[in-house]
Motif scaffolding. Structure first.
Motif, short mmCIF file in Angstrom:
data_model
loop_
_atom_site.label_atom_id
_atom_site.label_comp_id
_atom_site.label_asym_id
_atom_site.label_seq_id
_atom_site.Cartn_x
_atom_site.Cartn_y
_atom_site.Cartn_z
N MET A 1 -9.77 -20.46 -18.55
CA MET A 1 -10.24 -21.08 -17.30
C MET A 1 -10.88 -22.43 -17.56
SD MET A 1 -12.54 -19.16 -14.46
CE MET A 1 -13.82 -20.41 -14.34
N THR A 2 -10.70 -23.34 -16.63
CA THR A 2 -11.22 -24.69 -16.82
C THR A 2 -12.23 -25.03 -15.74
OG1 THR A 2 -9.49 -25.62 -15.47
CG2 THR A 2 -9.04 -25.49 -17.82
N ILE A 3 -13.25 -25.78 -16.13
CA ILE A 3 -14.28 -26.21 -15.19
C ILE A 3 -14.27 -27.74 -15.12
CG2 ILE A 3 -16.74 -26.13 -14.64
CD1 ILE A 3 -16.96 -23.70 -16.48
N VAL A 4 -14.24 -28.26 -13.90
CA VAL A 4 -14.28 -29.71 -13.71
C VAL A 4 -15.71 -30.13 -13.38
CG1 VAL A 4 -13.42 -31.67 -12.40
CG2 VAL A 4 -11.92 -29.73 -12.86
N LYS A 5 -16.32 -30.92 -14.26
CA LYS A 5 -17.67 -31.42 -14.02
C LYS A 5 -17.62 -32.91 -13.67
CE LYS A 5 -20.59 -28.18 -16.48
NZ LYS A 5 -21.66 -28.01 -17.49
N GLU B 1 -13.08 -23.60 -21.33
CA GLU B 1 -13.92 -22.45 -21.55
C GLU B 1 -13.64 -21.86 -22.93
OE1 GLU B 1 -15.05 -18.32 -19.39
OE2 GLU B 1 -13.26 -19.44 -18.84
N ARG B 2 -14.74 -21.56 -23.60
CA ARG B 2 -14.56 -20.93 -24.93
C ARG B 2 -14.29 -19.44 -24.77
NH1 ARG B 2 -19.74 -23.68 -25.06
NH2 ARG B 2 -19.01 -23.36 -22.95
N ASP C 1 -17.87 -20.66 -12.04
CA ASP C 1 -17.62 -21.51 -13.22
C ASP C 1 -18.94 -22.02 -13.80
OD1 ASP C 1 -14.98 -21.15 -12.66
OD2 ASP C 1 -14.56 -23.22 -12.11
N GLU D 1 -23.15 -31.92 -10.33
CA GLU D 1 -22.00 -31.97 -9.42
C GLU D 1 -20.79 -31.43 -10.15
OE1 GLU D 1 -21.43 -35.81 -7.62
OE2 GLU D 1 -19.46 -35.27 -6.85
N LEU D 2 -20.02 -30.59 -9.48
CA LEU D 2 -18.78 -30.13 -10.10
C LEU D 2 -17.73 -29.82 -9.02
CD1 LEU D 2 -19.14 -26.58 -11.70
CD2 LEU D 2 -20.87 -27.58 -10.26
N VAL D 3 -16.53 -29.49 -9.48
CA VAL D 3 -15.40 -29.26 -8.58
C VAL D 3 -14.93 -27.83 -8.71
CG1 VAL D 3 -13.11 -30.06 -7.90
CG2 VAL D 3 -14.71 -31.66 -8.95
N GLY D 4 -14.99 -27.08 -7.62
CA GLY D 4 -14.46 -25.73 -7.62
C GLY D 4 -13.01 -25.75 -7.18
N VAL D 5 -12.19 -24.89 -7.78
CA VAL D 5 -10.75 -24.91 -7.52
C VAL D 5 -10.28 -23.50 -7.17
CG1 VAL D 5 -8.50 -25.43 -8.54
CG2 VAL D 5 -10.47 -26.83 -9.13
N LYS E 1 -21.21 -19.98 -16.17
CA LYS E 1 -20.88 -19.77 -17.60
C LYS E 1 -21.74 -20.62 -18.51
CE LYS E 1 -16.58 -18.35 -16.03
NZ LYS E 1 -15.33 -17.74 -16.22
#
Lengths: 68, 68, 68, 68, 68, 68, 68, 68, 68, 68, 68, 68
Positions: J1-5, J67-68, I27, I8-12, I30
């Protein structure tokens, strides 16, 4: 006059989901008479290593209470 | 001390949904005292031809168990 | 431009479920204009002895706010 | 062999919730035979002023298709 | 162009839950072609004494309607 | 007399969620007349690499069946 | 001290689902200040022929009430 | 005549879940009178490092509007 | 043998709901390979003034883990 | 960029519900950085005699992957 | 052989949510033996002025019935 | 200290629902140790002709992460 009641219980089996439901009904039959229907609410299991060693079925059972 | 318990049962009526709920409460009153509230969970009916010949109401009834 | 808002309220009746919904709408009409639709969320009741003495209907009512 | 199918439809009535369900069944009977049961999914209504002028019942109806 | 439709039906079996689902698909195949997937919505059963004598599976079946 | 029926189907699009719903309605219009409303039940998509290559919308469509 | 309240309303658009949500927020801004977040509860649409002629988004909007 | 309304709001606390609910009620009391009951819909929290620094409780509060 | 996992994740996105879902997939790509499907669980947004300044999509993504 | 998990886990405590949630966050902090929010999905407990000897909180925790 | 049953009841406390659950278990222990687990279904409270004067927890308690 | 985590995955089988759940656990055991319990979320299947050719079980598996 007849009254339809509903109880919730958990059927358990070492062999599978189907048997867990059957056991719930068989177990209930020891204290309840005139059972009519069963609704399966959810399935869970207990794992040991890479195997499910206990299957559980949460069920609702409806039965008829004959009025005295 | 008082304990509030909740049971689930099915009220039945040939005449309508409202009476099915009333019957659930009336039926429950034969074995349960000190009922307080009723929650209607779902409505169903049995059809014969183009008519509903039996109305059913799945209800939860809360009642108070007086501690001895 | 028109805005559709939704409020939740509880309709109450001594006589039955249908009237509880009607009363919710009638009650709402004292402070809200331009109501359009009603959704019945749940039904409950208060029991005294073996009778339901108060029927309650949780409803959502949509209404149109005319922009000034 | 018999097949049990389920359809969803909307019953409508100017007079009340009970009649909306009855009408759903009556309406369905014009194109469907061998109906067995009805499940009421949700209730809504259309409001004009401070009155509900149309009651609606979303229902699922199960019926048996006799195999040729 | 293809259209994906979804129908709901009830599979029945005397032998178990798995077969009830299989029967739902087999039954549907008598009137529906190009079925793709099945979703099991709920399981119920009918009880006689201490045994489940009929297993039922409420399922949704998706199928493709080839455009003429 | 008019009967309101509800069917469930899946709209598909390569371009986006909005178009998937529009296609569901367009697809349904090939076999259904007098459609009134659409309810979007859920959205899914098929992924290839890092892109969604097919958008799907599960919808319920209500339509009016004119009585003969 | 600040209070976070939540209201429910319906956003409407002739052009699409996204705009229906935007309009819900824009509409709410005429009577509510300090809005923070929006939750989309459900999507519906009105159909004319084979087209969706009105998109609707049921939303909950949270806003902050500054204490006087 | 009395009207029961229901509003939704968010209670906030730095100290815990219980206090978040209490604050929701305390906050609501600044603009609402005759509150009767509170339903807790969901709990969330904001995290900083390995600690929850803000607890939030989504609640519905019912209150009575005395008719003028 | 292949294993299907679900995360589960959140797309923005600053631009809209559709892009929020696309970004969730982008996202995820990656760190995750062999993604197959995406389910949209819920939509929310952050408001500034009368505009949604950030769209968010809660999604579940299924992907295949090739066994070594 | 950031990913919310988002991950799901179970917090456990001998002392109470609040501490079960705190422990879920504290536990998660050993392997996860940049946690932002926690959602409490459900509460359960294990009983011994007439006491709850273990409180459990099913929670979802969201965190940001830089993100790296 | 052992049978796992499930009952629903309401725990009440003047002091807080945690104690309401504890009381539900303590109350149940007066008539039920061999309780194993508790599931909290929902929380409500009664308000007087700006305070919650009674906390309530709807719970399901599972217990083992030893076969005679 | 021990941490209980929960993952979601899809078990697949050509032979039946029961085996699909067993496979989900067997698959998970290749990368996860100390699994404890499994919850079955939903069942689906893929149809070819009048047969289900692939059974799928969406499951949540809980497992214990031993702290280093």
């Amino acid at each position: 006059m007849t009254i339809v009641k509903i109880i919730e219980l958990v059927g358990v089996s070492k062999n599978g989901l189907q048997e867990a439901v059957e056991n719930a009904v068989k177990d209930a039959s020891k204290t309840i008479r005139n059972m009519r229907g069963v609704d399966i609410l959810s399935w869970t299991g207990e794992i040991d290593g890479d195997k499910i060693v206990e299957y559980r079925a949460n069920v609702k059972i409806s039965f008829i209470v004959e009025e005295r």
